[in-house]
Design an enzyme around this catalytic site. Structure first.
Site, mmCIF file in Angstrom:
data_model
loop_
_atom_site.group_PDB
_atom_site.id
_atom_site.type_symbol
_atom_site.label_atom_id
_atom_site.label_comp_id
_atom_site.label_asym_id
_atom_site.label_seq_id
_atom_site.Cartn_x
_atom_site.Cartn_y
_atom_site.Cartn_z
ATOM 1 N N ALA A 46 0.871 -1.187 0.000
ATOM 2 C CA ALA A 46 0.000 0.000 0.000
ATOM 3 C C ALA A 46 0.905 1.234 0.000
ATOM 4 C CB ALA A 46 -0.971 0.006 1.180
ATOM 5 N N LEU A 47 1.803 1.252 -0.955
ATOM 6 C CA LEU A 47 2.906 2.216 -0.953
ATOM 7 C C LEU A 47 2.436 3.645 -1.198
ATOM 8 C CD1 LEU A 47 5.575 0.156 -2.936
ATOM 9 C CD2 LEU A 47 5.171 0.246 -0.467
ATOM 10 N N GLU A 66 4.234 8.004 -0.998
ATOM 11 C CA GLU A 66 5.449 8.799 -1.181
ATOM 12 C C GLU A 66 6.460 8.581 -0.041
ATOM 13 O OE1 GLU A 66 6.760 10.445 -3.594
ATOM 14 O OE2 GLU A 66 8.354 11.315 -2.362
ATOM 15 N N GLY A 67 5.970 8.272 1.171
ATOM 16 C CA GLY A 67 6.897 7.998 2.283
ATOM 17 C C GLY A 67 7.777 6.801 1.977
ATOM 18 N N HIS A 68 7.151 5.724 1.490
ATOM 19 C CA HIS A 68 7.939 4.536 1.128
ATOM 20 C C HIS A 68 8.935 4.872 0.014
ATOM 21 C CE1 HIS A 68 4.060 2.586 2.602
ATOM 22 N NE2 HIS A 68 4.960 1.990 3.360
ATOM 23 N N GLU A 92 11.356 7.346 10.158
ATOM 24 C CA GLU A 92 11.209 7.928 11.499
ATOM 25 C C GLU A 92 9.742 8.045 11.896
ATOM 26 O OE1 GLU A 92 13.362 11.616 11.440
ATOM 27 O OE2 GLU A 92 15.289 10.613 11.750
ATOM 28 N N LYS A 93 8.852 7.899 10.925
ATOM 29 C CA LYS A 93 7.416 7.867 11.225
ATOM 30 C C LYS A 93 7.133 6.874 12.350
ATOM 31 C CE LYS A 93 2.874 7.333 10.469
ATOM 32 N NZ LYS A 93 2.597 5.969 10.176
ATOM 33 N N ASP A 94 7.765 5.699 12.262
ATOM 34 C CA ASP A 94 7.635 4.670 13.299
ATOM 35 C C ASP A 94 8.909 4.729 14.142
ATOM 36 O OD1 ASP A 94 5.141 3.041 12.205
ATOM 37 O OD2 ASP A 94 6.396 3.563 10.503
ATOM 38 N N GLN A 125 9.897 1.924 16.486
ATOM 39 C CA GLN A 125 10.281 0.754 15.684
ATOM 40 C C GLN A 125 11.716 0.894 15.166
ATOM 41 O OE1 GLN A 125 7.679 -1.276 12.631
ATOM 42 N NE2 GLN A 125 8.775 0.111 11.280
#
Ligand code: AMP
Length: 266
Positions: free
Chosen positions: A32-33, A35-37, A148-150, A153
């Site tokens: 479910a890609l 722009e972040g990916h 860095e969103k996660d 993690q």
């Protein structure tokens, strides 16, 4: 762009590159890609000769009541986006092969996993280190990129790599946001139009909280005020707003959708 759906296919396509000493940069995703990916793929390109992405919705990081079945899946669209971005290979493992021998994990999450997400998703980091360790074993990357969103993690993975002595450089990528500052997420697809406008307040509240702390408010007061404000803005409930690693991190619910975000204090 080459595609591998099994370990054998992956080894076949990587062997000549490995033999030539090419550096492999790796971006694990659940598909479910957005722009972040793709920003992670570009960062991988800057740090490696060959860029690979995995797409695997990992069952062990979802609790039974969570959204594993509903999680958005669109392989054809994801592959087209990666091809356009210039990824070299995509690994699409099957669950039965990746988890051959059972779901038992060779690695456990360390201290970074304590609190925050773990207080609300106790199964989560166990599942994440389980799958990432298996993906690392398969791909054997030189560098791996995590968003860095996660943020928690990212810390958990870096700690795991260090504890296991894996020869992999872990690189954190900045958070990709929409024009309103909302952190891009595959789960944003769940939001209705009215929920989306509330969702866009999360980053503003976190940025304001960081500013309040810089201005001298105690972390405790600023985080408590942030949680109150999120509820006033229309969030259904707030799992946490807290400070760690010099950042303000938050997790909150809009209807059935759980959103997370974080911002630096300085
Ligand atoms: P996911 O597919 O959601 O598991 O995410 C795969 C990778 O992309 C993880 O390292 C995430 O942290 C990263 N990622 C997801 N959303 C963003 C974003 N908005 N900005 C930067 N990285 C992200």
């Amino acid at each position: 762009m080459k595609i591998a759906r099994s370990r054998a296919e992956l080894d076949a396509l990587l062997s000549s590159y490995r033999a030539a000493g090419q550096r492999i940069g790796f971006v694990p995703t659940m598909g479910a890609l957005h722009e972040g990916h793709l920003s992670l793929v570009r960062l991988a390109r800057e740090n490696a000769d060959l860029v690979g992405v995995s797409i695997f919705v990992n069952p062990t990081q979802f609790a039974p009541h969570e959204d594993f079945d509903a999680y958005p899946r669109d392989e054809a669209r994801d592959l087209a986006m990666l091809e356009a971005e210039g990824a070299d290979f995509v690994f699409l493992p099957r669950a039965d092969e990746l988890y051959e021998g059972g779901f038992e994990s060779a690695v456990k999450p360390g201290a970074a996993a304590q609190g925050l997400e773990s207080d609300f998703r106790p199964h989560f980091f166990g599942g994440v280190v389980n799958v990432v360790y298996r993906l690392f074993e398969a791909v054997k990357p030189d560098a791996a990129i995590f968003g860095e969103k996660d943020f928690q993690q990212l810390q958990v993975i870096a700690e795991m790599v260090k504890a296991q002595g894996l020869p992999i450089t872990i690189i954190g990528a900045p958070i990709a946001r929409d024009d309103y500052g909302l952190a891009l997420s595959s789960r944003n697809a769940y939001l209705s139009a009215s929920e989306l406008s509330i969702a866009r307040m999360l980053n503003r509240v976190l940025f304001d909280t960081a500013a309040a702390i810089r201005g001298g408010q105690t972390e405790e007061e600023a985080c408590a005020a942030a949680a109150e404000r999120l509820l006033a803005e229309g969030f259904r409930s707030v799992d946490y707003v807290a400070v760690r690693w010099g950042r303000v991190l938050g997790a909150a619910w809009l209807g059935k959708t759980r959103l997370i975000d974080n911002v630096p204090i300085f």
